[in-house]
Write a protein that holds these residues in place. Structure first.
Motif, PDB file in Angstrom:
ATOM      1  N   VAL A 191      34.582  56.582  54.380  1.00  0.00           N
ATOM      2  CA  VAL A 191      33.252  56.184  54.849  1.00  0.00           C
ATOM      3  C   VAL A 191      32.188  56.835  53.960  1.00  0.00           C
ATOM      4  O   VAL A 191      32.432  57.850  53.324  1.00  0.00           O
ATOM      5  CB  VAL A 191      33.032  56.539  56.337  1.00  0.00           C
ATOM      6  CG1 VAL A 191      33.870  55.621  57.213  1.00  0.00           C
ATOM      7  CG2 VAL A 191      33.353  58.000  56.629  1.00  0.00           C
TER       8      VAL A 191
ATOM      9  N   MET B 235      38.238  69.448  65.217  1.00  0.00           N
ATOM     10  CA  MET B 235      38.631  69.332  63.800  1.00  0.00           C
ATOM     11  C   MET B 235      40.089  68.922  63.639  1.00  0.00           C
ATOM     12  O   MET B 235      40.458  68.274  62.668  1.00  0.00           O
ATOM     13  CB  MET B 235      38.353  70.647  63.068  1.00  0.00           C
ATOM     14  CG  MET B 235      36.890  70.878  62.770  1.00  0.00           C
ATOM     15  SD  MET B 235      36.250  69.739  61.514  1.00  0.00           S
ATOM     16  CE  MET B 235      36.620  70.677  60.015  1.00  0.00           C
TER      17      MET B 235
ATOM     18  N   GLN C 204      40.865  65.219  63.061  1.00  0.00           N
ATOM     19  CA  GLN C 204      40.722  64.636  61.726  1.00  0.00           C
ATOM     20  C   GLN C 204      41.637  65.283  60.688  1.00  0.00           C
ATOM     21  O   GLN C 204      42.020  64.647  59.716  1.00  0.00           O
ATOM     22  CB  GLN C 204      39.254  64.753  61.284  1.00  0.00           C
ATOM     23  CG  GLN C 204      38.961  63.976  60.007  1.00  0.00           C
ATOM     24  CD  GLN C 204      37.475  63.941  59.696  1.00  0.00           C
ATOM     25  OE1 GLN C 204      36.636  64.002  60.589  1.00  0.00           O
ATOM     26  NE2 GLN C 204      37.148  63.844  58.425  1.00  0.00           N
ATOM     27  N   PHE C 205      41.971  66.557  60.884  1.00  0.00           N
ATOM     28  CA  PHE C 205      42.736  67.271  59.861  1.00  0.00           C
ATOM     29  C   PHE C 205      44.048  67.817  60.418  1.00  0.00           C
ATOM     30  O   PHE C 205      44.121  68.221  61.585  1.00  0.00           O
ATOM     31  CB  PHE C 205      41.916  68.445  59.305  1.00  0.00           C
ATOM     32  CG  PHE C 205      40.698  68.026  58.532  1.00  0.00           C
ATOM     33  CD1 PHE C 205      40.809  67.499  57.251  1.00  0.00           C
ATOM     34  CD2 PHE C 205      39.430  68.155  59.089  1.00  0.00           C
ATOM     35  CE1 PHE C 205      39.683  67.105  56.544  1.00  0.00           C
ATOM     36  CE2 PHE C 205      38.299  67.760  58.392  1.00  0.00           C
ATOM     37  CZ  PHE C 205      38.423  67.231  57.114  1.00  0.00           C
ATOM     38  N   HIS C 206      45.066  67.866  59.554  1.00  0.00           N
ATOM     39  CA  HIS C 206      46.316  68.534  59.903  1.00  0.00           C
ATOM     40  C   HIS C 206      46.095  70.045  59.844  1.00  0.00           C
ATOM     41  O   HIS C 206      45.216  70.510  59.122  1.00  0.00           O
ATOM     42  CB  HIS C 206      47.415  68.149  58.914  1.00  0.00           C
ATOM     43  CG  HIS C 206      47.735  66.685  58.903  1.00  0.00           C
ATOM     44  ND1 HIS C 206      48.046  65.992  60.054  1.00  0.00           N
ATOM     45  CD2 HIS C 206      47.783  65.785  57.892  1.00  0.00           C
ATOM     46  CE1 HIS C 206      48.277  64.723  59.738  1.00  0.00           C
ATOM     47  NE2 HIS C 206      48.118  64.565  58.436  1.00  0.00           N
TER      48      HIS C 206
ATOM     49  N   THR D  56      32.278  66.378  57.347  1.00  0.00           N
ATOM     50  CA  THR D  56      33.246  67.055  58.202  1.00  0.00           C
ATOM     51  C   THR D  56      34.065  68.065  57.402  1.00  0.00           C
ATOM     52  O   THR D  56      34.955  67.692  56.655  1.00  0.00           O
ATOM     53  CB  THR D  56      34.188  66.020  58.851  1.00  0.00           C
ATOM     54  OG1 THR D  56      33.429  64.864  59.222  1.00  0.00           O
ATOM     55  CG2 THR D  56      34.852  66.598  60.087  1.00  0.00           C
TER      56      THR D  56
ATOM     57  N   CYS E 174      35.004  59.436  60.573  1.00  0.00           N
ATOM     58  CA  CYS E 174      35.023  60.895  60.618  1.00  0.00           C
ATOM     59  C   CYS E 174      34.175  61.417  61.769  1.00  0.00           C
ATOM     60  O   CYS E 174      33.412  60.680  62.380  1.00  0.00           O
ATOM     61  CB  CYS E 174      34.543  61.468  59.292  1.00  0.00           C
ATOM     62  SG  CYS E 174      32.821  61.129  58.928  1.00  0.00           S
ATOM     63  N   LEU E 175      34.331  62.717  62.030  1.00  0.00           N
ATOM     64  CA  LEU E 175      33.687  63.350  63.181  1.00  0.00           C
ATOM     65  C   LEU E 175      32.177  63.484  63.027  1.00  0.00           C
ATOM     66  O   LEU E 175      31.446  63.487  64.005  1.00  0.00           O
ATOM     67  CB  LEU E 175      34.251  64.766  63.380  1.00  0.00           C
ATOM     68  CG  LEU E 175      35.716  64.892  63.765  1.00  0.00           C
ATOM     69  CD1 LEU E 175      36.128  66.365  63.736  1.00  0.00           C
ATOM     70  CD2 LEU E 175      35.951  64.320  65.165  1.00  0.00           C
TER      71      LEU E 175
ATOM     72  N   ARG F  67      44.217  66.233  52.374  1.00  0.00           N
ATOM     73  CA  ARG F  67      43.200  65.177  52.319  1.00  0.00           C
ATOM     74  C   ARG F  67      41.825  65.807  52.484  1.00  0.00           C
ATOM     75  O   ARG F  67      41.672  66.788  53.221  1.00  0.00           O
ATOM     76  CB  ARG F  67      43.405  64.164  53.449  1.00  0.00           C
ATOM     77  CG  ARG F  67      44.762  63.442  53.444  1.00  0.00           C
ATOM     78  CD  ARG F  67      45.008  62.792  54.804  1.00  0.00           C
ATOM     79  NE  ARG F  67      44.921  63.806  55.859  1.00  0.00           N
ATOM     80  CZ  ARG F  67      44.544  63.568  57.107  1.00  0.00           C
ATOM     81  NH1 ARG F  67      44.235  62.347  57.490  1.00  0.00           N
ATOM     82  NH2 ARG F  67      44.467  64.545  57.982  1.00  0.00           N
TER      83      ARG F  67
ATOM     84  N   LYS G  14      29.329  58.269  54.623  1.00  0.00           N
ATOM     85  CA  LYS G  14      28.627  59.487  55.039  1.00  0.00           C
ATOM     86  C   LYS G  14      29.594  60.350  55.829  1.00  0.00           C
ATOM     87  O   LYS G  14      30.112  59.937  56.850  1.00  0.00           O
ATOM     88  CB  LYS G  14      27.429  59.120  55.916  1.00  0.00           C
ATOM     89  CG  LYS G  14      26.097  59.495  55.287  1.00  0.00           C
ATOM     90  CD  LYS G  14      25.001  58.722  55.918  1.00  0.00           C
ATOM     91  CE  LYS G  14      23.960  59.620  56.557  1.00  0.00           C
ATOM     92  NZ  LYS G  14      23.006  58.809  57.326  1.00  0.00           N
ATOM     93  N   ASN G  15      29.815  61.574  55.325  1.00  0.00           N
ATOM     94  CA  ASN G  15      30.869  62.394  55.902  1.00  0.00           C
ATOM     95  C   ASN G  15      30.591  63.846  55.555  1.00  0.00           C
ATOM     96  O   ASN G  15      30.588  64.212  54.387  1.00  0.00           O
ATOM     97  CB  ASN G  15      32.215  61.941  55.289  1.00  0.00           C
ATOM     98  CG  ASN G  15      33.411  62.651  55.894  1.00  0.00           C
ATOM     99  OD1 ASN G  15      33.265  63.629  56.622  1.00  0.00           O
ATOM    100  ND2 ASN G  15      34.590  62.163  55.584  1.00  0.00           N
TER     101      ASN G  15
END
Lengths: 475, 390
Positions: free
Chosen positions: B149, A438, A441-443, B154, A423-424, B144, B151-152
């Motif tokens: 993972v 963003m 990572q995301f649609h 976002t 993830c970012l 989603r 640690k996240n």
């Protein structure tokens, strides 16, 4: 350069009247509007971005925060909350037409209860301040971001801050019981409580890490934990990053979860050693700092087991601390890593992606190739147990081209993190820094879903509207 | 309810929801339905079950992560983890006994109800170990959140929002959990205490020791109570800490050491020592531990409540007559303690008529309604399950 939503001209035009009206709501010294005194609030830990706000207010009570929020809601004035301003993602970056609400005067510890293992503190208490208030009884507040001396618990909640010890103790979200907060419309509400797992929707969990977009946190009820009998570190250095990664897998695979498991690559080892003289092996390609907890006998036993595992991976050196002092010496270099890199480069960007730990060798190899491609040096520190990677990209801020290359390099690293299943951002937050990534990572419809939840809290998008999401018609 | 749609994959879930949208027909959402008796009865003519979405899709023991489709039965997940010496650390309870059902819970149902067992006091809840989700929202879109993972941070954390939302915000299709090594050894100290207040003090003493207690429960016996404190770690550690803790707790009463206590804690996890009669209602309360003794005394006085305490006194299982008066006593005592309650098991008419959890403050209720509309714009999912809809 980052783009910000255009200021509302009608708000800018009414600035003097707004300042006067804020004065009427707050104590005399709680409104700041002179350019010179607002200067400290124009940026945060991501100092490449700056923007002076409309005004700054420094309330000392939840009621004052609510009064300001109600006023701003009625007047359609944007609001940017701010704790200590240590965000590395521009989380506290103001807007030209926004009132900054600084929580630093709300710094009282309201209650400590050791038997129930909780503390109630105001949002402006520092992270380390909580531990300092309870350590005389052997307790501590577990999340320990590197900025813990300065950063405030309200900011920790909003960014869901982590630290070096979250492999065992979790991040902020895992150490909270309740919040008092002011909604974007100025209502004071409490979520969670002084107990675990309230029935109903998990507002506490949703607020944590919401980057100041859903409400202004004014009070926090945290779990405090009794510390272990002691802790000790060891150092293990290896000939390759891949081998070091295999050693990490073997330790965790054996059923041992060390309290900290830090990974440094060669450039980072060199920078830290030059800075801290911690005795790090300069011929190593990768080094691990492994910390365990318990009584002295338990530490001995655990470190012995870990040493045996590391020995299977042809280490260059294995050094087990035999005292607290030796342990601190091992940590000294790692804790000074950011400062150490600052010594060899005028400026650096600290990135914060997370990757599946098994992808580490591949990711480090790719980062090395990108470093050559962009002509910029990079040093990597990594919370190896949980996959949180901190590449430090070195550049020269006096050279705009160098800064833009560093930003592009950073973006490429974060895209790589997402590509390999990560993830970012692991703990720094999206802020303004990663807002425009963003979509990696995301649609689009997933971002719209998140935006709709933001709208449910803040229908007029007045609270921190320029963070987390790529700018749209909403902002 | 007789008519259940059981899609075989996520696309089938999307299709079912799209049909429901077209017909504006609400759906009862469940996995295996093992906790159908929990909270309010759902007002829907048709149901959607995720029981057809099965299978572990990712398991990386050294990365401490496991993903599974929502309908995967818990025993399958637990067996897979056990093969590699790992576990779901929050120790999710098996509520088949309480609800008198045969089929096991699914991992999706576990996340949607966020029920955690004794180890929750130390390691956190199911939601704390939830790393990522896939779900279908009420507009028929696959969303989603989180990932695989550890640690996240976002974006907004929809995992937290969906966990414990009882299927009212979205239909989970796949979840990713953090998993941890199971301890090499464990042991339990049992302390005979004169009463509940002394028991909670003994549990606090254990939890404020430096020995990493991973279970702290209180069994109420006819002539007193037994405080139970569990240690789990490497065998050397368990031996050492058990001896130290035993010395520290001697002032609270007679201390005995139970070496093999796995069955004991399984029972506490599943609320067996509560000894609820078949016709009893069951409530599950969460309070500040020091508030537990007064609350317990109030409920014993009101209706002779049977009790079991876990989480150092912070979790109180209550059994008593399935009456409005008993429920009113639970609500009043919980409110006085500033705690939270769930009417966990009761006859359907009682669950339909009474609030099954505390009311929300008006400002929060308004936000809740808007959040619900943001995720389920047509009000399709489990209508009325958590709160009666106006």
């Amino acid at each position: 350069m980052i783009s910000l939503p255009p200021p509302k001209p009608e708000i800018l035009a009414r600035r003097d009247a707004i300042v006067a009206e804020l004065h009427a709501l707050l104590p005399a010294d709680a409104v700041i509007h002179e350019a010179l005194r607002m200067r400290p609030y124009e940026t945060d830990g991501l100092s490449a971005y700056r923007q002076m706000p409309l005004a700054v207010v420094l309330p000392s009570t939840t009621d004052q925060v609510a009064a300001v929020m109600r006023y701003c809601h009625e007047q359609g004035i944007r609001v940017v909350p701010r704790g200590a301003g240590t965000s590395l993602s521009g989380g506290a970056l103001p807007l030209e037409d926004a009132v900054v609400i600084g929580l630093m005067r709300m710094n009282r510890i309201l209650e400590i209860d050791f038997d129930d293992r909780l503390a109630v503190v105001e949002a402006g208490v520092t992270n380390l301040g909580i531990t300092k208030a309870v350590e005389h009884e052997g307790f501590f507040y577990a999340p320990d971001p590197s900025s813990q001396l300065a950063c405030m618990i309200g900011g920790n909640v909003n960014m869901n801050s982590g630290g070096a010890h979250c492999l065992k103790y979790g991040v902020t979200a895992n150490n909270l019981l309740g919040l008092k907060l002011v909604t974007p419309t100025g209502d004071i509400v409490e979520v969670g409580g002084d107990h675990l797992d309230s029935a109903g929707y998990d507002w506490l969990g949703l607020m944590t890490g919401s980057e100041g977009m859903l409400g202004i946190v004014t009070e926090v009820t945290v779990r405090i934990l009794r510390g272990p009998e002691g802790a000790r570190a060891m150092l293990a250095a290896f000939k390759g990053t891949e081998i070091a990664g295999q050693a990490v897998d073997a330790i965790i695979g054996s059923g041992i979860i060390p309290v900290a498991l830090e990974f440094m690559d060669k450039p980072c080892i060199h920078a830290c050693e030059a800075f801290a003289h911690a005795g790090y092996p300069l011929d190593a390609e990768a080094m691990l700092i492994i910390e365990v907890e318990g009584s002295v006998a338990e530490q001995d036993f655990l470190l012995h087991r870990i040493k045996e595992i590391c020995a299977r991976f042809d280490p260059i050196s294995l050094k087990v601390a035999t005292s607290v002092e030796e342990s601190m010496a091992i940590w000294k270099g790692r804790k000074g890593a950011f400062g150490a890199v600052g010594r060899i480069s005028p400026d650096y960007l600290c990135m914060d992606g997370t990757i599946p730990t098994g992808e580490l060798p591949f990711v480090l190899k790719r980062i090395g190739e990108m470093s050559t491609q962009y002509g910029l040096q990079v040093a990597n520190v990594f919370h190896a147990g949980d996959g949180n990677l901190h590449p430090l990209i070195m550049f020269d801020a006096n050279d705009p081209a160098s800064f833009h290359r560093a930003e592009a390099f950073g973006a490429d690293i974060l895209k790589l993190c997402v590509e390999v299943g990560g993830c970012l951002t692991g703990e720094h937050g999206v802020g303004v820094e990663k807002r425009d990534l963003m979509h990696v990572q995301f649609h689009p419809h997933e971002l719209d879903q998140q935006r709709a939840i933001k709208t449910a809290f803040d229908p007029a998008w007045l609270l921190n509207p320029h963070k987390v999401f790529p700018l749209t018609e909403h902002a | 309810m007789s008519d259940f749609i059981a899609p075989a994959d996520e696309a089938g879930v999307v299709a079912a929801i799209q049909s429901a949208i077209a017909a504006r027909e609400p759906l009862s959402i469940e996995g295996n339905g093992s906790k159908r008796g929990l909270l309010r009865p759902v007002q829907a003519a048709r149901g959607l079950t995720t029981r057809g979405l099965t299978g572990i899709t990712l398991y990386k023991p050294t990365e401490l992560v496991l993903s599974a489709r929502a309908g995967t039965p818990m025993p399958e997940i637990e067996a897979t983890l056990a093969e590699r010496g790992q576990m779901l650390a929050p120790e999710p309870p098996d509520m088949r006994g309480i609800f008198g059902v045969a089929e096991p819970a699914t991992i999706g149902g576990l996340v949607a109800t966020n029920l955690s067992g004794p180890r929750r006091i130390t390691v956190g809840s199911v939601r704390d170990h939830l790393l990522g989700i896939r779900f279908v929202n009420g507009a028929g879109e696959v969303i989603r959140s989180g990932g695989r993972v550890l640690k996240n941070v976002t974006g907004l954390d929809l995992c937290k929002l969906l966990a414990g939302s009882h299927g009212t915000l979205g239909v989970l299709t796949e979840v990713t959990m953090k998993v941890l090594p199971a301890a090499e050894a464990s042991a339990t100290l049992a302390i005979a205490v004169p009463d509940l207040a002394a028991g909670v003090k003994a549990l606090s003493a254990g939890l404020t020791s430096p020995f990493g207690v991973t279970g702290a429960a209180l069994r109420i016996d006819p002539h007193g109570a037994t405080a139970l404190l569990r240690l789990e770690d490497l065998s050397e550690s368990v031996r050492y800490r058990g001896a130290r803790l035993r010395e520290d707790l001697a002032s609270f009463g007679d201390v005995s050491l139970i070496e093999d206590s796995a069955g004991l804690w399984r029972g506490i996890r599943d609320a067996e020592p509560l000894g609820a009669a078949e016709e009893d209602a069951i409530w599950r309360l969460s309070v500040r531990p020091s508030a537990a003794p007064a609350l317990a005394a109030a409920l014993q006085a009101a209706f002779g409540a049977r009790l079991l305490l876990d989480w150092g006194g912070g979790l109180i299982w209550v059994a008593g007559p399935a009456t409005e008066a008993a429920h009113a006593a639970v609500m009043a005592a919980t409110a006085a303690a500033r705690g939270s309650f769930t009417l966990f098991r009761a006859p359907a008419p009682m669950r339909a008529a009474l609030p099954v959890m505390p009311p929300e403050a008006p400002a929060l209720a308004a936000i809740a309604a808007r959040v619900q509309a943001a995720l389920d714009p047509f009000g399709l999912f489990n209508p009325g399950r958590m709160r009666s809809r106006p």
